[in-house]
Motif scaffolding. Sequence first.
Motif, mmCIF file in Angstrom:
data_model
loop_
_atom_site.group_PDB
_atom_site.id
_atom_site.type_symbol
_atom_site.label_atom_id
_atom_site.label_comp_id
_atom_site.label_asym_id
_atom_site.label_seq_id
_atom_site.Cartn_x
_atom_site.Cartn_y
_atom_site.Cartn_z
ATOM 1 N N MET A 1 3.284 -1.032 -3.494
ATOM 2 C CA MET A 1 4.188 0.180 -4.270
ATOM 3 C C MET A 1 3.653 1.335 -3.680
ATOM 4 S SD MET A 1 4.670 -0.626 -8.244
ATOM 5 C CE MET A 1 2.976 -1.092 -8.798
ATOM 6 N N ARG A 2 2.441 1.458 -3.559
ATOM 7 C CA ARG A 2 1.948 3.097 -2.933
ATOM 8 C C ARG A 2 2.453 2.905 -1.498
ATOM 9 N NH1 ARG A 2 -1.766 5.216 -6.342
ATOM 10 N NH2 ARG A 2 -2.506 4.013 -7.980
ATOM 11 N N ALA A 3 2.405 1.855 -0.604
ATOM 12 C CA ALA A 3 2.716 2.051 0.566
ATOM 13 C C ALA A 3 4.189 2.736 0.792
ATOM 14 C CB ALA A 3 2.557 0.713 1.343
ATOM 15 N N LEU A 4 5.177 1.981 -0.008
ATOM 16 C CA LEU A 4 6.373 2.563 0.086
ATOM 17 C C LEU A 4 6.682 3.951 -0.328
ATOM 18 C CD1 LEU A 4 9.837 0.698 -0.518
ATOM 19 C CD2 LEU A 4 9.336 2.915 -1.761
ATOM 20 N N ILE A 5 5.791 4.486 -1.349
ATOM 21 C CA ILE A 5 6.003 5.717 -2.160
ATOM 22 C C ILE A 5 5.687 6.821 -1.043
ATOM 23 C CG2 ILE A 5 4.903 7.289 -3.765
ATOM 24 C CD1 ILE A 5 5.305 4.689 -5.948
ATOM 25 N N HIS A 6 4.215 6.498 -0.277
ATOM 26 C CA HIS A 6 3.951 7.513 0.461
ATOM 27 C C HIS A 6 4.763 7.554 1.749
ATOM 28 C CE1 HIS A 6 0.513 8.651 -1.728
ATOM 29 N NE2 HIS A 6 0.033 7.691 -2.111
ATOM 30 N N VAL A 7 5.249 6.544 2.258
ATOM 31 C CA VAL A 7 5.906 6.668 3.474
ATOM 32 C C VAL A 7 7.243 7.248 3.324
ATOM 33 C CG1 VAL A 7 7.466 5.217 5.098
ATOM 34 C CG2 VAL A 7 5.155 4.619 4.231
ATOM 35 N N ASP B 1 19.646 2.953 1.227
ATOM 36 C CA ASP B 1 20.085 3.087 -0.182
ATOM 37 C C ASP B 1 19.225 2.100 -1.091
ATOM 38 O OD1 ASP B 1 22.138 4.877 0.215
ATOM 39 O OD2 ASP B 1 23.473 3.352 0.257
ATOM 40 N N ALA B 2 18.674 0.969 -0.379
ATOM 41 C CA ALA B 2 17.719 0.185 -0.946
ATOM 42 C C ALA B 2 16.561 0.896 -1.138
ATOM 43 C CB ALA B 2 17.621 -1.150 -0.349
ATOM 44 N N GLY B 3 16.439 1.420 -0.084
ATOM 45 C CA GLY B 3 14.791 2.131 -0.359
ATOM 46 C C GLY B 3 14.577 3.161 -1.320
ATOM 47 N N ARG B 4 15.561 3.809 -1.484
ATOM 48 C CA ARG B 4 15.802 4.925 -2.667
ATOM 49 C C ARG B 4 15.813 4.214 -3.855
ATOM 50 N NH1 ARG B 4 18.912 7.766 1.440
ATOM 51 N NH2 ARG B 4 20.792 6.589 0.882
ATOM 52 N N LEU B 5 16.388 3.273 -4.213
ATOM 53 C CA LEU B 5 16.393 2.621 -5.236
ATOM 54 C C LEU B 5 15.140 2.154 -5.620
ATOM 55 C CD1 LEU B 5 17.830 1.152 -7.834
ATOM 56 C CD2 LEU B 5 18.633 -0.872 -6.198
ATOM 57 N N LEU B 6 14.400 1.280 -4.750
ATOM 58 C CA LEU B 6 12.990 0.871 -4.745
ATOM 59 C C LEU B 6 12.112 1.913 -5.100
ATOM 60 C CD1 LEU B 6 12.299 -2.154 -4.968
ATOM 61 C CD2 LEU B 6 11.261 -2.042 -2.385
ATOM 62 N N PHE B 7 12.289 2.998 -4.400
ATOM 63 C CA PHE B 7 11.196 4.231 -4.500
ATOM 64 C C PHE B 7 11.329 4.416 -6.056
ATOM 65 C CE2 PHE B 7 10.748 8.811 -5.192
ATOM 66 C CZ PHE B 7 9.708 8.984 -4.282
ATOM 67 N N GLU B 8 12.416 4.809 -6.728
ATOM 68 C CA GLU B 8 12.618 5.351 -8.028
ATOM 69 C C GLU B 8 11.915 4.378 -8.912
ATOM 70 O OE1 GLU B 8 13.111 8.285 -8.849
ATOM 71 O OE2 GLU B 8 13.869 8.983 -6.989
ATOM 72 N N ARG B 9 12.101 3.167 -8.758
ATOM 73 C CA ARG B 9 11.691 1.672 -9.547
ATOM 74 C C ARG B 9 9.918 1.778 -9.460
ATOM 75 N NH1 ARG B 9 15.475 -1.938 -11.016
ATOM 76 N NH2 ARG B 9 17.434 -0.578 -11.349
ATOM 77 N N PHE B 10 9.584 1.896 -8.190
ATOM 78 C CA PHE B 10 8.167 1.807 -7.861
ATOM 79 C C PHE B 10 7.368 2.969 -8.487
ATOM 80 C CE2 PHE B 10 7.717 -1.281 -4.089
ATOM 81 C CZ PHE B 10 8.123 -2.126 -4.815
ATOM 82 N N LYS B 11 8.242 4.350 -8.558
ATOM 83 C CA LYS B 11 7.507 5.448 -8.784
ATOM 84 C C LYS B 11 7.200 5.303 -10.471
ATOM 85 C CE LYS B 11 7.889 10.618 -9.019
ATOM 86 N NZ LYS B 11 8.956 11.455 -8.935
ATOM 87 N N ARG B 12 8.090 4.675 -11.230
ATOM 88 C CA ARG B 12 8.129 4.454 -12.721
ATOM 89 C C ARG B 12 7.073 3.543 -13.085
ATOM 90 N NH1 ARG B 12 13.798 5.008 -12.712
ATOM 91 N NH2 ARG B 12 14.182 2.914 -12.758
ATOM 92 N N LEU B 13 6.992 2.357 -12.228
ATOM 93 C CA LEU B 13 6.012 1.357 -12.606
ATOM 94 C C LEU B 13 4.690 1.722 -12.149
ATOM 95 C CD1 LEU B 13 8.031 -1.566 -10.976
ATOM 96 C CD2 LEU B 13 7.264 -1.389 -13.182
#
Length: 301
Positions: free
Chosen positions: A1-7, A54-66
Motif C-alpha cells: 500500500m505504501r509503495a503505491l501511495i508514495h509513487v 484510472d485503476a491507479g487512482r481508484l486504488l490510491f484512494e482505497r489504499f489511503k483510507r485503509l
Amino acid sequence: MRALIHVADQRSFSRAAAVMRVTQPALSRQIRLLEQELGTKLFHRHGHGVSMTDAGRLLFERFKRLLGDVEQLRTEVGDRIARPGVTGAATLGVPSPLAWRFAEPFFERFAQAYPGVSLRIVEGFSAFLHEWMLSGTIDLAILYGPRPSKIIAVTELLTEDLFAIGPPSWIGRSSITIAELSKHPLIVPHPPHVIRTLAHEAGLNPPRFIEVDALSLMIELAHAGRGVSILPMAAARLEAMSGYTSVLRIEKPSLSWVVSLCRNDLKPITPAAEALFGAVKAEISDMVSSGRWDARLSAGA
C-alpha cells in the motif's frame, strides 16, 4: 500500500524510493507485482515521471483510507495503555532561517504546558523537512511554500516577505529589482526549493546558481560578494545590523512566501502531536502579534 501511495504522491519512482528509503528496483518490482496480481496497469510511465491510470487512482484512494484506518487503530490501542494526561513523544521540523528564534522560547513554554510530552525539534531546509515528514521521521513541520502533495495536510499560518542579502558595499541602498538581481549569481539551496520556484516565477534568471544547503554559508558567500542570497529579513537581521551584509527589499515584482504547519495525512495525529500542533500555532501567532516576527497572519491562524 505504501509503495503505491508514495509513487502516486511523488509522481516518480526514484523520489518515492528516496522517501521510503528503499532502492528504486525494489520499489519498481513491488508495483510491477501488484499490477500483475490485479491484471491492469496502475501507472503510465513517461520520460519525466509517472502518472496514475484510472485503476491507479481508484486504488490510491482505497489504499489511503485503509492505511489511515490501520494507523488510527494503532494509535487507539496505544492510547488504551497510556498514562492519564497527554503523554508520549512528538517531533517538529523547523526550517533553518526560523530555528534559532523559535526553538529556545518554545521549548520552555511547551514543557510547562505539557510536562508528559517529550519534544524533539529538528532543523533543516524545507525540502529535507518535507521528505522527513513523508517518511514518518517527524510528526509536524513548519514549511515555506510546501509543494503540492496528495498526502500532506497543510495549515497556512502567515505570509513573509523575502529580501536580497548582498555584500556590505550595497549598504545604503534600500531596494533592488528582479532585473538587476538577474545580473548576479544566486546563492540558493539545491532543488527542489521554494526560493528557486519563486525566483523563476518572478522572472529572475541569474547567470548561474551557487547551491548551498547551509544558512550560515549562504550569508558568508553573500558577504564575500560571491552572489546574492534570497532570505527572510530575520535570517540575516544580526548581520545586517552589524554591517556584515546588506539587506535590500526586492521590487518589480516583490517576493514573499507562505509559511504553513504541515503533517502527513496518512499518519493519524497522536495526542502528543495534536498538543504540539496547537502549541506551535499559538506560538507563531504570538510571535507575529508581538512584533517578534515581521509577517502577516493568515485568516484563522
